[in-house]
Design a protein around this motif. Sequence first.
Motif, PDB file in Angstrom:
ATOM      1  N   PHE A  54     -27.511 -10.196  -0.179  1.00  0.00           N
ATOM      2  CA  PHE A  54     -28.958 -10.149  -0.399  1.00  0.00           C
ATOM      3  C   PHE A  54     -29.755 -10.553   0.844  1.00  0.00           C
ATOM      4  N   VAL A  55     -29.037 -10.855   1.935  1.00  0.00           N
ATOM      5  CA  VAL A  55     -29.716 -11.263   3.169  1.00  0.00           C
ATOM      6  C   VAL A  55     -30.285 -10.040   3.868  1.00  0.00           C
ATOM      7  N   LYS A  56     -31.520 -10.144   4.331  1.00  0.00           N
ATOM      8  CA  LYS A  56     -32.071  -9.076   5.167  1.00  0.00           C
ATOM      9  C   LYS A  56     -31.760  -9.447   6.611  1.00  0.00           C
ATOM     10  N   TRP A  57     -30.716  -8.793   7.133  1.00  0.00           N
ATOM     11  CA  TRP A  57     -30.250  -9.120   8.467  1.00  0.00           C
ATOM     12  C   TRP A  57     -31.218  -8.590   9.521  1.00  0.00           C
ATOM     13  N   PRO A  58     -31.257  -9.233  10.694  1.00  0.00           N
ATOM     14  CA  PRO A  58     -32.113  -8.726  11.781  1.00  0.00           C
ATOM     15  C   PRO A  58     -31.712  -7.306  12.175  1.00  0.00           C
ATOM     16  N   ALA A  59     -32.651  -6.585  12.775  1.00  0.00           N
ATOM     17  CA  ALA A  59     -32.433  -5.170  13.102  1.00  0.00           C
ATOM     18  C   ALA A  59     -31.225  -4.981  14.013  1.00  0.00           C
ATOM     19  N   TYR A  60     -31.027  -5.873  15.005  1.00  0.00           N
ATOM     20  CA  TYR A  60     -29.924  -5.687  15.958  1.00  0.00           C
ATOM     21  C   TYR A  60     -28.567  -5.859  15.271  1.00  0.00           C
ATOM     22  N   VAL A  61     -28.512  -6.739  14.246  1.00  0.00           N
ATOM     23  CA  VAL A  61     -27.255  -6.933  13.512  1.00  0.00           C
ATOM     24  C   VAL A  61     -26.941  -5.690  12.681  1.00  0.00           C
ATOM     25  N   ARG A  62     -27.985  -5.163  11.996  1.00  0.00           N
ATOM     26  CA  ARG A  62     -27.796  -3.959  11.185  1.00  0.00           C
ATOM     27  C   ARG A  62     -27.346  -2.779  12.045  1.00  0.00           C
ATOM     28  N   LEU A  63     -27.983  -2.649  13.227  1.00  0.00           N
ATOM     29  CA  LEU A  63     -27.665  -1.530  14.121  1.00  0.00           C
ATOM     30  C   LEU A  63     -26.224  -1.592  14.621  1.00  0.00           C
ATOM     31  N   GLN A  64     -25.793  -2.798  15.025  1.00  0.00           N
ATOM     32  CA  GLN A  64     -24.437  -2.881  15.577  1.00  0.00           C
ATOM     33  C   GLN A  64     -23.375  -2.670  14.487  1.00  0.00           C
ATOM     34  N   ARG A  65     -23.714  -3.055  13.242  1.00  0.00           N
ATOM     35  CA  ARG A  65     -22.778  -2.813  12.135  1.00  0.00           C
ATOM     36  C   ARG A  65     -22.723  -1.329  11.787  1.00  0.00           C
ATOM     37  N   GLN A  66     -23.895  -0.692  11.774  1.00  0.00           N
ATOM     38  CA  GLN A  66     -23.944   0.748  11.483  1.00  0.00           C
ATOM     39  C   GLN A  66     -23.214   1.546  12.576  1.00  0.00           C
ATOM     40  N   LYS A  67     -23.322   1.066  13.812  1.00  0.00           N
ATOM     41  CA  LYS A  67     -22.674   1.745  14.938  1.00  0.00           C
ATOM     42  C   LYS A  67     -21.149   1.704  14.781  1.00  0.00           C
ATOM     43  N   VAL A  68     -20.625   0.545  14.362  1.00  0.00           N
ATOM     44  CA  VAL A  68     -19.175   0.404  14.151  1.00  0.00           C
ATOM     45  C   VAL A  68     -18.697   1.368  13.073  1.00  0.00           C
ATOM     46  N   VAL A  69     -19.476   1.456  11.968  1.00  0.00           N
ATOM     47  CA  VAL A  69     -19.111   2.355  10.865  1.00  0.00           C
ATOM     48  C   VAL A  69     -19.160   3.815  11.319  1.00  0.00           C
ATOM     49  N   LEU A  70     -20.196   4.164  12.092  1.00  0.00           N
ATOM     50  CA  LEU A  70     -20.316   5.541  12.602  1.00  0.00           C
ATOM     51  C   LEU A  70     -19.131   5.923  13.479  1.00  0.00           C
ATOM     52  N   HIS A  71     -18.692   4.975  14.328  1.00  0.00           N
ATOM     53  CA  HIS A  71     -17.548   5.236  15.198  1.00  0.00           C
ATOM     54  C   HIS A  71     -16.286   5.515  14.388  1.00  0.00           C
ATOM     55  N   GLN A  72     -16.188   4.893  13.198  1.00  0.00           N
ATOM     56  CA  GLN A  72     -15.029   5.144  12.336  1.00  0.00           C
ATOM     57  C   GLN A  72     -15.140   6.487  11.623  1.00  0.00           C
ATOM     58  N   ARG A  73     -16.354   6.850  11.200  1.00  0.00           N
ATOM     59  CA  ARG A  73     -16.552   8.053  10.385  1.00  0.00           C
ATOM     60  C   ARG A  73     -16.497   9.343  11.204  1.00  0.00           C
ATOM     61  N   LEU A  74     -17.165   9.362  12.366  1.00  0.00           N
ATOM     62  CA  LEU A  74     -17.276  10.592  13.151  1.00  0.00           C
ATOM     63  C   LEU A  74     -15.979  10.911  13.876  1.00  0.00           C
ATOM     64  N   LYS A  75     -15.726  12.183  14.067  1.00  0.00           N
ATOM     65  CA  LYS A  75     -14.569  12.612  14.858  1.00  0.00           C
ATOM     66  C   LYS A  75     -14.850  12.316  16.331  1.00  0.00           C
ATOM     67  N   VAL A  76     -13.901  11.663  16.995  1.00  0.00           N
ATOM     68  CA  VAL A  76     -14.093  11.245  18.385  1.00  0.00           C
ATOM     69  C   VAL A  76     -13.115  12.010  19.277  1.00  0.00           C
ATOM     70  N   PRO A  77     -13.596  12.622  20.378  1.00  0.00           N
ATOM     71  CA  PRO A  77     -12.691  13.366  21.260  1.00  0.00           C
ATOM     72  C   PRO A  77     -11.663  12.451  21.929  1.00  0.00           C
ATOM     73  N   PRO A  78     -10.517  13.008  22.362  1.00  0.00           N
ATOM     74  CA  PRO A  78      -9.444  12.179  22.923  1.00  0.00           C
ATOM     75  C   PRO A  78      -9.867  11.290  24.095  1.00  0.00           C
ATOM     76  N   ALA A  79     -10.791  11.802  24.937  1.00  0.00           N
ATOM     77  CA  ALA A  79     -11.229  11.026  26.115  1.00  0.00           C
ATOM     78  C   ALA A  79     -11.833   9.691  25.702  1.00  0.00           C
ATOM     79  N   LEU A  80     -12.510   9.676  24.535  1.00  0.00           N
ATOM     80  CA  LEU A  80     -13.104   8.433  24.034  1.00  0.00           C
ATOM     81  C   LEU A  80     -12.148   7.685  23.123  1.00  0.00           C
ATOM     82  N   ALA A  81     -11.325   8.436  22.385  1.00  0.00           N
ATOM     83  CA  ALA A  81     -10.398   7.807  21.429  1.00  0.00           C
ATOM     84  C   ALA A  81      -9.363   6.925  22.120  1.00  0.00           C
ATOM     85  N   GLN A  82      -9.066   7.208  23.401  1.00  0.00           N
ATOM     86  CA  GLN A  82      -8.060   6.404  24.113  1.00  0.00           C
ATOM     87  C   GLN A  82      -8.482   4.945  24.270  1.00  0.00           C
TER      88      GLN A  82
END
Length: 271
Positions: A54-82
């Motif tokens: 129920f905590v409303k986290w600061p914007a930078y915390v929400r963004l960095q968490r969403q970024k981690v999830v996006l990196h897991q969900r999206l297909k990443v090319p081999p150059a970055l996946a390494q």
Amino acid sequence: MGPKAKPGSSKKPAAAPFGASKTSKVQKNPLYEAKPKNFGIGQDIRPKSDLTRFVKWPAYVRLQRQKVVLHQRLKVPPALAQFSHSLDKNTATQLFKLLNKYRPETKQEKKARLTATAQATATDKSAKDKDSKKPYFVKYGLNHSVALIEAKKANLVVIADDVDPIELVVYLPALCRKMGVPYVIVKNKARLGTVVHKKTAAVLTLQDVKKEDEKELATLVSAAKANFTDKYEEQRRHWGGGIRGNKSSQKMRLREKAAGRNITAAAASQL
């Protein structure tokens, strides 16, 4: 108590009215007194509970968490996946032990060294030639490291896995492989930064070491070749990411089950 039956009569006495029967008292332990709490407004303080959801986290915390999830969900090319394949913990510990022996001088240490050299030179002219060699240090900075790799002067290159933007270092593994320089990818750019007295460092280069540390460096170089250089071609073929969330993978499992195919949760997350 109900009325007693008269002697000689066959009638039974009437039952006692509801609730009039004598109830036995429960013995209460005087040591434990019941104190019921009232959690109404302005009354007793509520017990502490986990309110993380129920905590409303600061914007930078929400963004960095969403970024981690996006990196897991999206297909990443081999150059970055390494960059998701980093050095194991034990080898990384040995590596940082060696790097910490060759930390660069601070401004004060450099000033003290140059002052001592100048004083020695003033008293003895030949002292300058004796102390002219600079001590061995870890080299840092992207341009400096690239120049050392291109000149084939680097013995080991250490790259951080969380550089942002990643384009700054994405070409370094290919360059190291082309020039025949061993490289490793380690977690946390801030950890590299502590070695060179900075907040963060994208890449460190180990050029020369003392004679007593040559064996340790050779062990790390062989580990680097086994884990990174030799596996380069294999990693070039594998894309990263594409991992589903819990809800989505559960739906996929149910869909496969309905089709008569049973799959594990791990397999469903990769579909």
